[in-house]
Write a protein that holds these residues in place. Structure first.
Motif, PDB file in Angstrom:
ATOM      1  N   GLN A   1       0.871  -1.172   0.000  1.00  0.00           N
ATOM      2  CA  GLN A   1       0.000   0.000   0.000  1.00  0.00           C
ATOM      3  C   GLN A   1       0.909   1.223   0.000  1.00  0.00           C
ATOM      4  OE1 GLN A   1      -3.317   0.030  -0.178  1.00  0.00           O
ATOM      5  NE2 GLN A   1      -3.381  -2.185  -0.228  1.00  0.00           N
ATOM      6  N   SER A   2       1.238   1.715  -1.191  1.00  0.00           N
ATOM      7  CA  SER A   2       2.181   2.815  -1.314  1.00  0.00           C
ATOM      8  C   SER A   2       1.863   3.617  -2.563  1.00  0.00           C
ATOM      9  CB  SER A   2       3.607   2.254  -1.405  1.00  0.00           C
ATOM     10  OG  SER A   2       4.525   3.255  -1.767  1.00  0.00           O
TER      11      SER A   2
ATOM     12  N   LYS B   1       6.309  -5.155   6.004  1.00  0.00           N
ATOM     13  CA  LYS B   1       5.597  -4.791   7.234  1.00  0.00           C
ATOM     14  C   LYS B   1       5.728  -3.306   7.580  1.00  0.00           C
ATOM     15  CE  LYS B   1       6.441  -9.354   9.157  1.00  0.00           C
ATOM     16  NZ  LYS B   1       7.215 -10.116  10.130  1.00  0.00           N
ATOM     17  N   ALA B   2       6.526  -2.577   6.821  1.00  0.00           N
ATOM     18  CA  ALA B   2       6.799  -1.176   7.140  1.00  0.00           C
ATOM     19  C   ALA B   2       5.538  -0.316   7.050  1.00  0.00           C
ATOM     20  CB  ALA B   2       7.864  -0.632   6.193  1.00  0.00           C
ATOM     21  N   ALA B   3       5.418   0.629   7.958  1.00  0.00           N
ATOM     22  CA  ALA B   3       4.282   1.552   7.947  1.00  0.00           C
ATOM     23  C   ALA B   3       4.302   2.423   6.690  1.00  0.00           C
ATOM     24  CB  ALA B   3       4.314   2.420   9.199  1.00  0.00           C
ATOM     25  N   SER B   4       5.497   2.763   6.230  1.00  0.00           N
ATOM     26  CA  SER B   4       5.652   3.553   5.006  1.00  0.00           C
ATOM     27  C   SER B   4       6.666   2.847   4.107  1.00  0.00           C
ATOM     28  CB  SER B   4       6.139   4.966   5.322  1.00  0.00           C
ATOM     29  OG  SER B   4       6.514   5.637   4.125  1.00  0.00           O
TER      30      SER B   4
ATOM     31  N   GLN C   1       9.359   5.303   2.717  1.00  0.00           N
ATOM     32  CA  GLN C   1      10.357   5.677   3.723  1.00  0.00           C
ATOM     33  C   GLN C   1      11.308   4.519   3.989  1.00  0.00           C
ATOM     34  OE1 GLN C   1      10.476   8.856   5.195  1.00  0.00           O
ATOM     35  NE2 GLN C   1      12.495   8.133   5.770  1.00  0.00           N
ATOM     36  N   PHE C   2      10.768   3.304   4.096  1.00  0.00           N
ATOM     37  CA  PHE C   2      11.619   2.134   4.318  1.00  0.00           C
ATOM     38  C   PHE C   2      12.590   1.969   3.155  1.00  0.00           C
ATOM     39  CE2 PHE C   2      12.927  -2.229   4.069  1.00  0.00           C
ATOM     40  CZ  PHE C   2      13.197  -2.552   5.394  1.00  0.00           C
TER      41      PHE C   2
END
Length: 78
Positions: free
Chosen positions: A7-8, A48-51, A54-55
């Protein structure tokens, strides 16, 4: 091979090849790029990163050798 849709706004999905230790990142506008020598833990954390963007900027970009996929599309789709 393992694949995960994200989801990005920047990244569509990622694919990891355990045997080759390659991470393929499918960008929504610029095609796909292959990163060599990536540990499985990076792939797992990426998914699993929130963003995801950014990751990618913090943990992937500039940390691993990168090459464009030879069959990537040359122009973004409108």
């Amino acid at each position: 091979m393992r694949a995960r849709r994200l989801q990005s706004s920047l990244i569509d999905r990622i694919l990891f090849d355990d045997d080759a230790e390659t991470l393929t990142v499918f960008f929504k506008r610029s095609g796909k790029y292959i990163y060599d020598g990536v540990p499985r833990a990076i792939y797992d954390a990426f998914g699993k990163a929130a963003s995801a963007g950014q990751f990618f900027n913090d943990k992937v970009r500039g940390h691993f050798e990168c090459r464009p996929d030879p069959v990537r599309r040359r122009y973004p789709m409108e």
